[in-house]
Write a protein that holds these residues in place. Structure first.
Motif, PDB file in Angstrom:
ATOM      1  N   ILE A 286      72.403  59.453  44.688  1.00  0.00           N
ATOM      2  CA  ILE A 286      73.850  58.437  44.616  1.00  0.00           C
ATOM      3  C   ILE A 286      74.086  58.794  46.152  1.00  0.00           C
ATOM      4  O   ILE A 286      74.741  57.744  46.676  1.00  0.00           O
TER       5      ILE A 286
ATOM      6  N   GLY B  57      80.962  58.009  44.658  1.00  0.00           N
ATOM      7  CA  GLY B  57      80.695  57.688  43.247  1.00  0.00           C
ATOM      8  C   GLY B  57      81.428  56.444  42.885  1.00  0.00           C
ATOM      9  O   GLY B  57      81.320  55.337  43.581  1.00  0.00           O
ATOM     10  N   SER B  58      81.818  56.263  41.778  1.00  0.00           N
ATOM     11  CA  SER B  58      82.344  55.055  41.368  1.00  0.00           C
ATOM     12  C   SER B  58      83.873  55.284  40.922  1.00  0.00           C
ATOM     13  O   SER B  58      84.417  56.566  40.661  1.00  0.00           O
TER      14      SER B  58
ATOM     15  N   GLY C 196      81.818  55.420  33.541  1.00  0.00           N
ATOM     16  CA  GLY C 196      80.516  55.873  33.442  1.00  0.00           C
ATOM     17  C   GLY C 196      80.271  56.148  35.014  1.00  0.00           C
ATOM     18  O   GLY C 196      80.949  56.101  35.900  1.00  0.00           O
ATOM     19  N   GLY C 197      79.039  56.737  35.444  1.00  0.00           N
ATOM     20  CA  GLY C 197      78.849  57.166  36.610  1.00  0.00           C
ATOM     21  C   GLY C 197      78.753  58.716  36.686  1.00  0.00           C
ATOM     22  O   GLY C 197      79.241  59.706  35.910  1.00  0.00           O
TER      23      GLY C 197
ATOM     24  N   ASP D  84      80.331  60.972  40.036  1.00  0.00           N
ATOM     25  CA  ASP D  84      80.962  61.225  41.281  1.00  0.00           C
ATOM     26  C   ASP D  84      80.495  62.438  41.993  1.00  0.00           C
ATOM     27  O   ASP D  84      80.128  63.491  41.277  1.00  0.00           O
TER      28      ASP D  84
END
Length: 173
Positions: A30, A87-88, A93-94, A96
């Motif tokens: 990421i 992150g998002s 979802g996802g 960070d």
């Protein structure tokens, strides 16, 4: 450096009952792929300063650049401790990722060139082409001199979102 797996610790207090810790290689990926990061530094009077920026992951550390007269450079001259996040911005979802460390100015031109090359590869050589000279980056399209800082993770956190929420800690020291 932080390319070695520091191991992952799940904090069950802030995680769903069946959650598992996020492995460091997932977080590192990421950090490698993110386009936008948020840097937090500390002003001389103790107030936080947060700003978005672009960065690259090279040899176990994040690298970013800034003009010597910008607030983040002035803050880091007084206090090198900082936090970088990415992150998002969704809860669906996802993962960070938060990295804590010390920002160290890099001025060795042999180290700067691979970092400049990484910027060109990641963000496009047409827009983000830096010339390395005088211990700094120089932007081809103007903008002047930019100091380059390295942040090797000392501690990291991962916040998993979606069907299961998790909080993972990675320790590098």
């Amino acid at each position: 450096m932080a390319d070695t797996d520091p191991g992952a610790e799940l904090d069950q207090r802030f995680s769903s009952p069946d959650a598992t810790a996020s492995p460091w290689p997932v977080a590192r990926e990421i950090l490698e792929r993110a386009e936008v990061y948020w840097l937090t530094t500390v002003r001389p009077d103790g107030r936080p300063h947060v700003t978005p920026l672009i960065a690259v992951w090279v040899d176990g550390a994040l690298y970013f650049s800034t003009g010597p007269d910008e607030r983040k450079a002035k803050n880091l001259a007084q206090n090198s401790r900082c936090v970088i996040t990415t992150g998002s911005n969704t809860l669906s979802g996802g993962l960070d990722v938060v990295v804590e460390g010390d920002a160290v100015n890099v001025s060795d031109e042999n180290r700067l060139q691979p970092i400049a090359d990484a910027y060109a590869t990641k963000y496009g050589a047409d827009t983000w082409h830096f010339t390395v000279r005088d211990g700094a980056f120089h932007h081809e399209g103007g903008g002047g001199r930019a100091l380059v800082f390295e942040v090797a993770p000392k501690k990291g956190f991962g916040f998993g979102k979606g069907g299961q929420f998790s909080q993972t800690r990675w320790r590098f020291e």
